[in-house]
Design an enzyme around this catalytic site. Structure first.
Site, mmCIF file in Angstrom:
data_model
loop_
_atom_site.group_PDB
_atom_site.id
_atom_site.type_symbol
_atom_site.label_atom_id
_atom_site.label_comp_id
_atom_site.label_asym_id
_atom_site.label_seq_id
_atom_site.Cartn_x
_atom_site.Cartn_y
_atom_site.Cartn_z
ATOM 1 N N ASP A 1 40.865 51.330 -45.319
ATOM 2 C CA ASP A 1 40.708 51.537 -43.886
ATOM 3 C C ASP A 1 40.627 53.033 -43.604
ATOM 4 O O ASP A 1 41.642 53.724 -43.592
ATOM 5 C CB ASP A 1 41.875 50.906 -43.122
ATOM 6 N N ASP B 1 35.719 54.657 -38.643
ATOM 7 C CA ASP B 1 36.727 53.633 -38.893
ATOM 8 C C ASP B 1 36.101 52.403 -39.560
ATOM 9 O O ASP B 1 35.369 51.642 -38.921
ATOM 10 C CB ASP B 1 37.392 53.233 -37.577
#
Length: 567
Positions: free
Chosen positions: A235, A39
């Site tokens: 992201d 992430d």
């Protein structure tokens, strides 16, 4: 694997699990294994703690600080938030989809397994005590935070001088998965498209997106539409892409104008108003014949062409149907580009030079073909030539050091096979025999401890025990077995597919059989039952001798009413 700047770069394998990509991280001494979502939008790496009061059931056991000899809590200081007792630092993260994670901060030894050359390092991470929402329900254990911030795993490795201030991600394509993560800088391939990334613009990895093109035509939008709030953010922990309202409506209209030959249908989930089309066929390689090309244009006119798999996802209920994987970001003016945009795209986060590079390639087999001594290369004509690069497995690292005075009770190792467990299960006995033969041990010493289904195969965990239960291995025997495991000298028949050993370590306590662990308890219970039964029979006999005989009553004889007594 030294880069031009003299620091190291490290290659780590990625695995796709349904809607996100994970990599394995080992924490503690002895190491405890976890599957973490990669992430770039998070700055903290965290795993469920054994003391967790509200954690879901995940892929692996929770982290137990008490079982790690190298774990230390991060003591309360001026640079962190403290727990109620003012003793330990805590963290808390909340996400847009209404999930959250909170817990304490600890420090321990981390590693990416023996397939990575990166030596174990001490790092700070979160030990979860509470998780909610999707974090509670997900299969993965936790999050690997690669964002910008002091607690980011990248920042910690950079501060230690282990890697340069760069990392790269490469996500596999639709329905295939796989991929790789490179920690540190590599020589970029020719033809890489760059976008400026302003570290001051937002705490996230943003890029200067200026235009969107569909089928070669620019959408009638001002560049400022992509610069609202946090700007355009990459992201990797988000599955799909989200555009501001004006940009989404223009994109949707342009796509639908190009797909008049396809039939629009309802999405797979009636709870969402997905935009889906049928009639495109199931061959992903031919999607570009039906769906238009999309281009993102960055500053200075640099263009990145997106394939249909970069903005579509497969309809789960209708064969040959696909849905738009780009949605409206509510009323939020931020442009959020999730993992779908990066399918089969090597993305280099060059933090040192404030830019992010994109290069289209086949990421699904990049792990196998990326040469350890260099990054992906391109041929002089600009075409991707890394597919022809000889595959080279990453070295497993130095031999395991058995310290003086220590005892080897068992050797544990992890083996991945690219065969589904449903097909592997009937062959477990045969596999056990081959492992025993290759490691030169008796088949009774080889034990399958656990298995986990992976995207394209199975992960198995094995234990090699001493010849006799409750004994220890000699150091010479243990070193010989470890050397064979570390150098992956286990050769299996083609029926098991390809395999890879990803981690191994020793246990100081011998693996004892069930009978050896519990025989004392069993004996005590059996003796208790024998004497208890004997005493009960004696007591019953004595009671019968003292009680008067009860006269027999016919069923229909009159009996005075009696009240039942509560027990």
């Amino acid at each position: 694997m030294s880069s031009s700047s003299g620091v190291e770069k490290w290659l780590i394998e990625l695995i796709v699990i349904i809607r996100y990509y994970t990599t394995r991280l080992w924490i503690g001494s002895p190491p405890q294994k976890f599957a973490l979502i990669v992430d770039t939008g998070s700055t903290v790496t965290y795993v469920p703690c054994s003391t967790c009061e509200q954690c879901g059931k995940h892929q692996d056991p929770k982290f137990d600080p008490e079982s790690s000899d190298s774990y230390e809590p991060v003591k309360c200081n001026v640079d962190c938030s403290c727990d109620s007792k003012k003793k330990q630092c805590v963290y808390e993260r909340q996400y847009a989809e209404m999930s959250s994670s909170s817990g304490v901060l600890g420090e321990d030894i981390i590693s990416f397994g023996n397939q990575s050359d990166l030596s174990p390092q001490r790092a700070t991470f979160g030990c979860e005590n509470v998780e909610t929402g999707d974090l509670y329900n997900q299969h993965a254990d936790g999050i690997m935070g690669l964002g910008r911030g002091d607690l980011s795993l990248v920042d910690q490795l950079v501060d230690k001088g282990v890697i340069s201030d760069t990392f790269s991600l490469c996500y596999g394509g639709m329905d295939i998965g796989g991929g790789a993560m490179v920690l540190g800088g590599i020589s970029p391939p020719s033809g890489m498209v760059y976008a400026y990334s302003d570290p001051v613009r937002s705490p996230y990895y943003n890029i200067a997106l200026k235009e969107l093109h569909v089928a070669g035509k620019r959408l009638p939008l001002k560049a400022s539409v992509f610069d609202g709030k946090h700007g355009t953010v990459l992201d990797s922990g988000t599955t799909y892409a989200y555009l501001p309202e004006a940009a989404f409506l223009a994109f949707k209209d342009a796509i639908m104008k190009e797909l008049r030959s396809l039939k629009q249908i309802r999405g797979p989930d009636p709870s969402y108003n997905d935009i889906c089309f049928s009639g495109a066929g199931s061959d992903i390689s031919k999607l570009s014949e039906t769906f238009p090309a999309v281009e993102m244009v960055f500053g200075k006119g640099h263009k990145l062409k997106l394939s249909p798999e970069n903005y579509l996802f497969r309809h789960s209920r209708v064969r040959g149907a696909y849905c738009l994987g780009i949605f409206q970001n509510g009323k939020d003016p931020t442009t959020l580009l999730g993992g779908i945009i990066a399918r089969n795209t090597f993305v280099m986060y060059d933090r040192e030079h404030d830019k992010i590079g994109f290069w289209k390639t086949n990421c699904s087999d990049l792990w196998a073909r990326l040469h350890p001594s260099g990054g992906p290369s391109a041929s002089p004509d600009g075409s991707n030539s890394s597919a022809d690069t000889p595959s080279s497995s990453a070295p497993l690292g130095p031999p395991y050091h058995i310290s003086p005075g220590s005892k080897v009770g068992s050797i544990i190792f992890y083996m991945s096979l690219n065969i589904k467990y449903s097909k592997l299960e009937p062959q477990i006995t045969e596999l056990t025999q081959f492992i025993a033969m290759e490691l030169d041990v008796n088949v009774s010493q080889v034990h399958l401890l656990d298995f986990t289904s992976e995207a394209n195969g199975s992960l198995t965990i094995w234990s090699i025990t001493p010849p006799k239960p409750a004994e220890y291995m000699s150091k010479a025997t243990a070193s010989n077995i470890i050397a064979r495991i570390a150098e992956d000298e286990i050769h299996l028949p083609k029926s098991f597919g390809k395999h890879r050993i990803s981690n191994w370590y020793i246990e100081s306590e011998p693996n004892r059989t069930w009978w050896q662990n519990y025989k004392v308890v069993v004996v005590v219970i059996m003796l208790g039952l024998v004497f208890g039964s004997l005493g009960f029979v004696t007591w019953r006999f004595w009671r019968r001798r003292r009680q008067p005989s009860i006269p027999y009553r016919p069923v229909d004889s009159a009996v005075s009413e009696q009240e039942l007594q509560p027990l």
